[in-house]
Write a protein that holds these residues in place. Structure first.
Motif, PDB file in Angstrom:
ATOM      1  N   ASP A 200      -8.026   4.917 -12.648  1.00  0.00           N
ATOM      2  CA  ASP A 200      -8.333   3.511 -12.393  1.00  0.00           C
ATOM      3  C   ASP A 200      -7.191   2.674 -12.962  1.00  0.00           C
ATOM      4  O   ASP A 200      -7.019   2.583 -14.181  1.00  0.00           O
ATOM      5  CB  ASP A 200      -9.656   3.124 -13.044  1.00  0.00           C
ATOM      6  CG  ASP A 200     -10.071   1.688 -12.746  1.00  0.00           C
ATOM      7  OD1 ASP A 200      -9.333   0.966 -12.032  1.00  0.00           O
ATOM      8  OD2 ASP A 200     -11.136   1.284 -13.230  1.00  0.00           O
TER       9      ASP A 200
ATOM     10  N   LYS B 170       0.834  -1.206   0.000  1.00  0.00           N
ATOM     11  CA  LYS B 170       0.000   0.000   0.000  1.00  0.00           C
ATOM     12  C   LYS B 170       0.868   1.256   0.000  1.00  0.00           C
ATOM     13  O   LYS B 170       0.601   2.203  -0.748  1.00  0.00           O
ATOM     14  CB  LYS B 170      -0.921  -0.006   1.219  1.00  0.00           C
ATOM     15  CG  LYS B 170      -1.859   1.170   1.285  1.00  0.00           C
ATOM     16  CD  LYS B 170      -2.792   1.078   2.472  1.00  0.00           C
ATOM     17  CE  LYS B 170      -3.717   2.284   2.469  1.00  0.00           C
ATOM     18  NZ  LYS B 170      -4.602   2.280   3.621  1.00  0.00           N
TER      19      LYS B 170
ATOM     20  N   ASP C  75       2.429   1.564  -3.477  1.00  0.00           N
ATOM     21  CA  ASP C  75       1.426   1.982  -4.456  1.00  0.00           C
ATOM     22  C   ASP C  75       1.059   3.456  -4.285  1.00  0.00           C
ATOM     23  O   ASP C  75       0.930   4.183  -5.280  1.00  0.00           O
ATOM     24  CB  ASP C  75       0.163   1.124  -4.340  1.00  0.00           C
ATOM     25  CG  ASP C  75       0.339  -0.278  -4.888  1.00  0.00           C
ATOM     26  OD1 ASP C  75       1.328  -0.522  -5.613  1.00  0.00           O
ATOM     27  OD2 ASP C  75      -0.525  -1.126  -4.593  1.00  0.00           O
TER      28      ASP C  75
ATOM     29  N   ASN D 132      -5.470  -4.944  -1.954  1.00  0.00           N
ATOM     30  CA  ASN D 132      -5.602  -3.659  -1.254  1.00  0.00           C
ATOM     31  C   ASN D 132      -6.665  -2.788  -1.907  1.00  0.00           C
ATOM     32  O   ASN D 132      -7.433  -2.117  -1.220  1.00  0.00           O
ATOM     33  CB  ASN D 132      -4.267  -2.911  -1.233  1.00  0.00           C
ATOM     34  CG  ASN D 132      -3.284  -3.473  -0.238  1.00  0.00           C
ATOM     35  OD1 ASN D 132      -3.661  -4.163   0.699  1.00  0.00           O
ATOM     36  ND2 ASN D 132      -2.012  -3.193  -0.453  1.00  0.00           N
ATOM     37  N   ASN D 133      -6.697  -2.803  -3.228  1.00  0.00           N
ATOM     38  CA  ASN D 133      -7.661  -1.990  -3.963  1.00  0.00           C
ATOM     39  C   ASN D 133      -9.098  -2.339  -3.565  1.00  0.00           C
ATOM     40  O   ASN D 133      -9.947  -1.467  -3.446  1.00  0.00           O
ATOM     41  CB  ASN D 133      -7.462  -2.175  -5.470  1.00  0.00           C
ATOM     42  CG  ASN D 133      -8.308  -1.251  -6.286  1.00  0.00           C
ATOM     43  OD1 ASN D 133      -8.273  -0.037  -6.110  1.00  0.00           O
ATOM     44  ND2 ASN D 133      -9.081  -1.811  -7.195  1.00  0.00           N
ATOM     45  N   TYR D 134      -9.362  -3.629  -3.363  1.00  0.00           N
ATOM     46  CA  TYR D 134     -10.703  -4.091  -2.988  1.00  0.00           C
ATOM     47  C   TYR D 134     -10.892  -4.235  -1.476  1.00  0.00           C
ATOM     48  O   TYR D 134     -11.945  -4.657  -1.030  1.00  0.00           O
ATOM     49  CB  TYR D 134     -11.028  -5.402  -3.700  1.00  0.00           C
ATOM     50  CG  TYR D 134     -11.317  -5.190  -5.162  1.00  0.00           C
ATOM     51  CD1 TYR D 134     -12.519  -4.629  -5.569  1.00  0.00           C
ATOM     52  CD2 TYR D 134     -10.373  -5.507  -6.126  1.00  0.00           C
ATOM     53  CE1 TYR D 134     -12.787  -4.403  -6.909  1.00  0.00           C
ATOM     54  CE2 TYR D 134     -10.632  -5.285  -7.473  1.00  0.00           C
ATOM     55  CZ  TYR D 134     -11.841  -4.735  -7.854  1.00  0.00           C
ATOM     56  OH  TYR D 134     -12.101  -4.507  -9.178  1.00  0.00           O
TER      57      TYR D 134
ATOM     58  N   SER E 211      -1.490  -5.658  -4.402  1.00  0.00           N
ATOM     59  CA  SER E 211      -2.021  -4.365  -4.817  1.00  0.00           C
ATOM     60  C   SER E 211      -3.506  -4.471  -5.163  1.00  0.00           C
ATOM     61  O   SER E 211      -4.316  -3.610  -4.774  1.00  0.00           O
ATOM     62  CB  SER E 211      -1.219  -3.847  -6.017  1.00  0.00           C
ATOM     63  OG  SER E 211      -1.622  -2.543  -6.343  1.00  0.00           O
ATOM     64  N   ILE E 212      -3.875  -5.519  -5.874  1.00  0.00           N
ATOM     65  CA  ILE E 212      -5.282  -5.734  -6.226  1.00  0.00           C
ATOM     66  C   ILE E 212      -6.099  -6.001  -4.966  1.00  0.00           C
ATOM     67  O   ILE E 212      -7.197  -5.450  -4.799  1.00  0.00           O
ATOM     68  CB  ILE E 212      -5.407  -6.887  -7.243  1.00  0.00           C
ATOM     69  CG1 ILE E 212      -4.797  -6.455  -8.585  1.00  0.00           C
ATOM     70  CG2 ILE E 212      -6.865  -7.316  -7.413  1.00  0.00           C
ATOM     71  CD1 ILE E 212      -4.540  -7.606  -9.555  1.00  0.00           C
TER      72      ILE E 212
ATOM     73  N   LYS F 174      -2.853  -3.267 -13.442  1.00  0.00           N
ATOM     74  CA  LYS F 174      -2.345  -4.216 -12.445  1.00  0.00           C
ATOM     75  C   LYS F 174      -2.607  -5.654 -12.862  1.00  0.00           C
ATOM     76  O   LYS F 174      -1.750  -6.525 -12.673  1.00  0.00           O
ATOM     77  CB  LYS F 174      -2.965  -3.927 -11.083  1.00  0.00           C
ATOM     78  CG  LYS F 174      -2.493  -2.613 -10.488  1.00  0.00           C
ATOM     79  CD  LYS F 174      -3.203  -2.303  -9.185  1.00  0.00           C
ATOM     80  CE  LYS F 174      -2.804  -0.935  -8.650  1.00  0.00           C
ATOM     81  NZ  LYS F 174      -3.480  -0.638  -7.377  1.00  0.00           N
TER      82      LYS F 174
ATOM     83  N   GLU G 277      -6.675  -0.621 -12.214  1.00  0.00           N
ATOM     84  CA  GLU G 277      -6.922  -2.051 -12.053  1.00  0.00           C
ATOM     85  C   GLU G 277      -6.512  -2.860 -13.286  1.00  0.00           C
ATOM     86  O   GLU G 277      -5.842  -3.886 -13.160  1.00  0.00           O
ATOM     87  CB  GLU G 277      -8.385  -2.327 -11.729  1.00  0.00           C
ATOM     88  CG  GLU G 277      -8.622  -3.816 -11.537  1.00  0.00           C
ATOM     89  CD  GLU G 277     -10.066  -4.182 -11.316  1.00  0.00           C
ATOM     90  OE1 GLU G 277     -10.323  -5.386 -11.227  1.00  0.00           O
ATOM     91  OE2 GLU G 277     -10.926  -3.297 -11.245  1.00  0.00           O
TER      92      GLU G 277
END
Length: 169
Positions: free
Chosen positions: A27, A11, A14, A80-82, A77-78, A32, A29
């Motif tokens: 965005d 995090k 990123d 963390n995004n969600y 990273s993905i 990534k 995503e």
């Protein structure tokens, strides 16, 4: 493996990248997911498991481990995004998703993880993330990596990625 700590490290990296590259509000995503697929393909290339036309063996273990954790950066990273609960994810992985990795080939494992990443991307839910991540962890097991090896390599590569940002990578 302290996955919660690794998610926090990811995090921070990123957030730094977003700020320093002026990506606020973008965005990322799809970037990534594609980066994750590329990194897994680079790992497959280093294993040479699909190169039936060649007699050259795989790269050394330390090279394979570094390629493996390159993918881990994007999985974290993905997640963390969600805002997935990673500790819970690992509990689910251990109890519900663990596969018998001895029954599939390395080639099949790479294909499976790639398919599951694509499904994860299209479905965008915790179940499909866990399914893809579990396949990825099984791949690490097949390659002979311990959880401790993975965590140590991730921490080293995270430091390198910060140094790269310091140097205008």
């Amino acid at each position: 493996m302290n996955i919660k700590k690794m998610c926090q490290m990811q995090k921070i990296l990123d957030e730094r990248i977003v700020k320093e590259h002026k990506l606020e509000g973008k965005d990322l995503e799809e970037n990534k997911v594609l980066a994750l697929l590329v990194e897994i393909s680079e790992l497959a290339n280093e294993t040479r498991c699909f190169k039936h036309w060649s007699t050259k063996g795989p790269s050394e273990d330390h090279v394979l481990l570094e390629e493996y954790v390159d993918s881990l950066h994007f999985f974290l990273s993905i997640a963390n995004n969600y805002e997935y609960n990673i500790d819970h994810l690992l509990t689910i992985y251990a109890s519900d998703f663990k596969q018998d990795v001895k029954e599939i080939t390395l080639v099949s494992a790479f294909i499976s993880v790639t398919e599951k990443i694509m499904t994860m991307h299209s479905k965008k839910d915790a179940f499909h993330f866990i399914d893809a991540f579990a396949s990825y962890m099984d791949l690490g097991t097949m390659l002979g990596f311990s959880w401790e090896d993975i965590e140590q390599a991730y921490v080293r590569k995270n430091e390198i990625n910060h140094q790269r940002q310091d140097n205008g990578y």
